[in-house]
Motif scaffolding. Sequence first.
Motif, PDB file in Angstrom:
ATOM      1  N   PRO A 120       0.814  -1.216   0.000  1.00 27.96           N
ATOM      2  CA  PRO A 120       0.000   0.000   0.000  1.00 27.96           C
ATOM      3  C   PRO A 120       0.848   1.268   0.000  1.00 27.96           C
ATOM      4  O   PRO A 120       2.014   1.263   0.409  1.00 27.96           O
ATOM      5  CB  PRO A 120      -0.792  -0.120   1.303  1.00 27.96           C
ATOM      6  N   ALA A 121       0.238   2.331  -0.476  1.00 29.13           N
ATOM      7  CA  ALA A 121       0.872   3.643  -0.405  1.00 29.13           C
ATOM      8  C   ALA A 121       1.204   3.958   1.048  1.00 29.13           C
ATOM      9  O   ALA A 121       0.447   3.624   1.960  1.00 29.13           O
ATOM     10  CB  ALA A 121      -0.064   4.705  -0.972  1.00 29.13           C
ATOM     11  N   GLY A 122       2.333   4.595   1.250  1.00 30.66           N
ATOM     12  CA  GLY A 122       2.762   4.930   2.602  1.00 30.66           C
ATOM     13  C   GLY A 122       3.708   3.927   3.214  1.00 30.66           C
ATOM     14  O   GLY A 122       4.282   4.182   4.273  1.00 30.66           O
ATOM     15  N   THR A 123       3.887   2.768   2.561  1.00 34.48           N
ATOM     16  CA  THR A 123       4.851   1.788   3.051  1.00 34.48           C
ATOM     17  C   THR A 123       6.250   2.402   3.028  1.00 34.48           C
ATOM     18  O   THR A 123       6.634   3.072   2.074  1.00 34.48           O
ATOM     19  CB  THR A 123       4.831   0.520   2.180  1.00 34.48           C
ATOM     20  N   LYS A 128      19.506  -0.767   5.247  1.00 35.42           N
ATOM     21  CA  LYS A 128      20.439  -0.941   6.356  1.00 35.42           C
ATOM     22  C   LYS A 128      21.465   0.184   6.444  1.00 35.42           C
ATOM     23  O   LYS A 128      21.895   0.575   7.532  1.00 35.42           O
ATOM     24  CB  LYS A 128      21.159  -2.293   6.216  1.00 35.42           C
ATOM     25  N   GLY A 129      21.832   0.742   5.292  1.00 35.33           N
ATOM     26  CA  GLY A 129      22.812   1.816   5.275  1.00 35.33           C
ATOM     27  C   GLY A 129      22.289   3.169   5.698  1.00 35.33           C
ATOM     28  O   GLY A 129      23.057   4.131   5.782  1.00 35.33           O
ATOM     29  N   GLY A 130      20.966   3.276   5.947  1.00 36.26           N
ATOM     30  CA  GLY A 130      20.404   4.523   6.453  1.00 36.26           C
ATOM     31  C   GLY A 130      19.401   5.203   5.555  1.00 36.26           C
ATOM     32  O   GLY A 130      18.668   6.098   5.997  1.00 36.26           O
ATOM     33  N   VAL A 131      19.313   4.805   4.295  1.00 35.76           N
ATOM     34  CA  VAL A 131      18.361   5.425   3.374  1.00 35.76           C
ATOM     35  C   VAL A 131      16.934   4.993   3.718  1.00 35.76           C
ATOM     36  O   VAL A 131      16.696   3.855   4.132  1.00 35.76           O
ATOM     37  CB  VAL A 131      18.690   5.037   1.917  1.00 35.76           C
ATOM     38  N   ALA A 132      15.979   5.904   3.525  1.00 35.45           N
ATOM     39  CA  ALA A 132      14.562   5.575   3.686  1.00 35.45           C
ATOM     40  C   ALA A 132      13.805   6.037   2.446  1.00 35.45           C
ATOM     41  O   ALA A 132      14.011   7.150   1.949  1.00 35.45           O
ATOM     42  CB  ALA A 132      13.984   6.237   4.930  1.00 35.45           C
ATOM     43  N   VAL A 133      12.926   5.170   1.948  1.00 36.15           N
ATOM     44  CA  VAL A 133      12.144   5.439   0.748  1.00 36.15           C
ATOM     45  C   VAL A 133      10.679   5.190   1.077  1.00 36.15           C
ATOM     46  O   VAL A 133      10.342   4.223   1.760  1.00 36.15           O
ATOM     47  CB  VAL A 133      12.611   4.514  -0.406  1.00 36.15           C
ATOM     48  N   LYS A 134       9.797   6.060   0.580  1.00 35.03           N
ATOM     49  CA  LYS A 134       8.366   5.890   0.833  1.00 35.03           C
ATOM     50  C   LYS A 134       7.640   5.552  -0.471  1.00 35.03           C
ATOM     51  O   LYS A 134       7.820   6.216  -1.493  1.00 35.03           O
ATOM     52  CB  LYS A 134       7.760   7.149   1.452  1.00 35.03           C
ATOM     53  N   ILE A 135       6.791   4.513  -0.409  1.00 30.30           N
ATOM     54  CA  ILE A 135       6.009   4.085  -1.567  1.00 30.30           C
ATOM     55  C   ILE A 135       4.870   5.062  -1.809  1.00 30.30           C
ATOM     56  O   ILE A 135       4.129   5.421  -0.887  1.00 30.30           O
ATOM     57  CB  ILE A 135       5.435   2.669  -1.348  1.00 30.30           C
ATOM     58  N   ASP A 136       4.717   5.470  -3.066  1.00 25.27           N
ATOM     59  CA  ASP A 136       3.593   6.343  -3.414  1.00 25.27           C
ATOM     60  C   ASP A 136       2.414   5.549  -3.969  1.00 25.27           C
ATOM     61  O   ASP A 136       1.291   5.742  -3.536  1.00 25.27           O
ATOM     62  CB  ASP A 136       4.027   7.380  -4.449  1.00 25.27           C
ATOM     63  N   ALA A 137       2.679   4.659  -4.941  1.00 28.84           N
ATOM     64  CA  ALA A 137       1.573   3.953  -5.597  1.00 28.84           C
ATOM     65  C   ALA A 137       2.110   2.852  -6.491  1.00 28.84           C
ATOM     66  O   ALA A 137       3.315   2.715  -6.690  1.00 28.84           O
ATOM     67  CB  ALA A 137       0.750   4.937  -6.433  1.00 28.84           C
ATOM     68  N   GLN A 138       1.174   2.069  -7.047  1.00 27.89           N
ATOM     69  CA  GLN A 138       1.547   1.124  -8.089  1.00 27.89           C
ATOM     70  C   GLN A 138       2.000   1.889  -9.323  1.00 27.89           C
ATOM     71  O   GLN A 138       1.547   3.008  -9.582  1.00 27.89           O
ATOM     72  CB  GLN A 138       0.363   0.233  -8.467  1.00 27.89           C
ATOM     73  N   ASN A 139       2.875   1.282 -10.083  1.00 25.62           N
ATOM     74  CA  ASN A 139       3.356   1.865 -11.326  1.00 25.62           C
ATOM     75  C   ASN A 139       2.539   1.275 -12.465  1.00 25.62           C
ATOM     76  O   ASN A 139       2.729   0.118 -12.845  1.00 25.62           O
ATOM     77  CB  ASN A 139       4.844   1.567 -11.518  1.00 25.62           C
ATOM     78  N   GLY A 140       1.628   2.039 -12.987  1.00 25.13           N
ATOM     79  CA  GLY A 140       0.766   1.532 -14.048  1.00 25.13           C
ATOM     80  C   GLY A 140       1.536   1.247 -15.320  1.00 25.13           C
ATOM     81  O   GLY A 140       2.312   2.089 -15.784  1.00 25.13           O
ATOM     82  N   PRO A 141       1.392   0.054 -15.905  1.00 27.20           N
ATOM     83  CA  PRO A 141       2.115  -0.284 -17.138  1.00 27.20           C
ATOM     84  C   PRO A 141       1.597   0.515 -18.332  1.00 27.20           C
ATOM     85  O   PRO A 141       0.397   0.800 -18.435  1.00 27.20           O
ATOM     86  CB  PRO A 141       1.837  -1.779 -17.305  1.00 27.20           C
ATOM     87  N   ARG A 173       3.500  -4.453 -12.256  1.00 26.09           N
ATOM     88  CA  ARG A 173       4.515  -3.565 -12.833  1.00 26.09           C
ATOM     89  C   ARG A 173       5.430  -2.960 -11.766  1.00 26.09           C
ATOM     90  O   ARG A 173       6.365  -2.238 -12.062  1.00 26.09           O
ATOM     91  CB  ARG A 173       3.790  -2.457 -13.627  1.00 26.09           C
ATOM     92  N   GLY A 174       5.136  -3.270 -10.503  1.00 26.06           N
ATOM     93  CA  GLY A 174       5.944  -2.714  -9.425  1.00 26.06           C
ATOM     94  C   GLY A 174       5.371  -1.432  -8.866  1.00 26.06           C
ATOM     95  O   GLY A 174       4.183  -1.143  -9.013  1.00 26.06           O
ATOM     96  N   LEU A 175       6.240  -0.654  -8.251  1.00 29.45           N
ATOM     97  CA  LEU A 175       5.832   0.522  -7.494  1.00 29.45           C
ATOM     98  C   LEU A 175       6.668   1.729  -7.868  1.00 29.45           C
ATOM     99  O   LEU A 175       7.788   1.602  -8.343  1.00 29.45           O
ATOM    100  CB  LEU A 175       6.005   0.253  -5.995  1.00 29.45           C
ATOM    101  N   VAL A 176       6.107   2.904  -7.607  1.00 29.93           N
ATOM    102  CA  VAL A 176       6.898   4.127  -7.674  1.00 29.93           C
ATOM    103  C   VAL A 176       7.030   4.681  -6.257  1.00 29.93           C
ATOM    104  O   VAL A 176       6.151   4.497  -5.414  1.00 29.93           O
ATOM    105  CB  VAL A 176       6.285   5.179  -8.619  1.00 29.93           C
ATOM    106  N   ALA A 177       8.159   5.347  -6.016  1.00 32.06           N
ATOM    107  CA  ALA A 177       8.458   5.804  -4.665  1.00 32.06           C
ATOM    108  C   ALA A 177       9.287   7.079  -4.716  1.00 32.06           C
ATOM    109  O   ALA A 177       9.789   7.475  -5.775  1.00 32.06           O
ATOM    110  CB  ALA A 177       9.214   4.714  -3.903  1.00 32.06           C
ATOM    111  N   TRP A 178       9.425   7.714  -3.564  1.00 31.72           N
ATOM    112  CA  TRP A 178      10.250   8.913  -3.461  1.00 31.72           C
ATOM    113  C   TRP A 178      11.154   8.810  -2.238  1.00 31.72           C
ATOM    114  O   TRP A 178      10.903   8.017  -1.326  1.00 31.72           O
ATOM    115  CB  TRP A 178       9.393  10.175  -3.412  1.00 31.72           C
ATOM    116  N   VAL A 179      12.207   9.591  -2.248  1.00 31.75           N
ATOM    117  CA  VAL A 179      13.230   9.514  -1.207  1.00 31.75           C
ATOM    118  C   VAL A 179      12.813  10.324   0.011  1.00 31.75           C
ATOM    119  O   VAL A 179      12.574  11.525  -0.079  1.00 31.75           O
ATOM    120  CB  VAL A 179      14.589  10.025  -1.730  1.00 31.75           C
TER     121      VAL A 179
END
Length: 203
Positions: A120-123, A128-141, A173-179
């Motif tokens: 779901p969005a918000g995941t 482990k190295g410290g980066v965090a990424v937040k899921i926005d939505a499914q990536n529509g094909p 198709r996977g997900l799109v996310a932002w840093v």
Amino acid sequence: MADLFPHSEPEIIPGRKLTASVTGLYLAARRDFVTEAVDSLDLGFDGIAGDFHTGITRRSGGREPWYPRRTEIRNERQLSIVAADELAIVAERMGIAEVRPEWIGANLLLEGIPMLSKLPAGTLLFFKGGVAVKIDAQNGPCRLAGRAVAERAGMPDVEAGALLFPKAAKRLRGLVAWVEKPGRISVGEEISVRVPEQWIYRP
């Protein structure tokens, strides 16, 4: 006293934690969405350094019909994330040997998350190295990615393959996310996945 909540409350599914790992990283360093394998990626608040989709903002397109095309909006599509098991299903549906992450512009190939495309969005993904990424939505094909797949897979009818891909890859198709927290991520890195509390809103 009037009922302040006349509608039934939705079922609430508690959040949970999962673990995953990075099995592939890819960068679109040219003027094209197609990516190439790399050992690591440097992420900033504007996305992946040097990538085709880098930017705090982006121009709207067919995915945002509520705006005139090329309206400047926030870039919630800084990263494209896929899973090998889902790409294998897409390939089978298209009658080809494989769909490689690079062909559809993926940046991260992850392992260990069941039904990755349905997170779901918000995941949140905590590397482990410290980066965090937040899921926005499914990536529509789309047909553009479908054409890249058809060409690279050597399909005899490229246009038919381009049209088939959106159907074959629907919800795979996977997900799109932002840093959310910048840094460097590397192949083989472990990830802690935090799935948020979920509910279906039916007022």
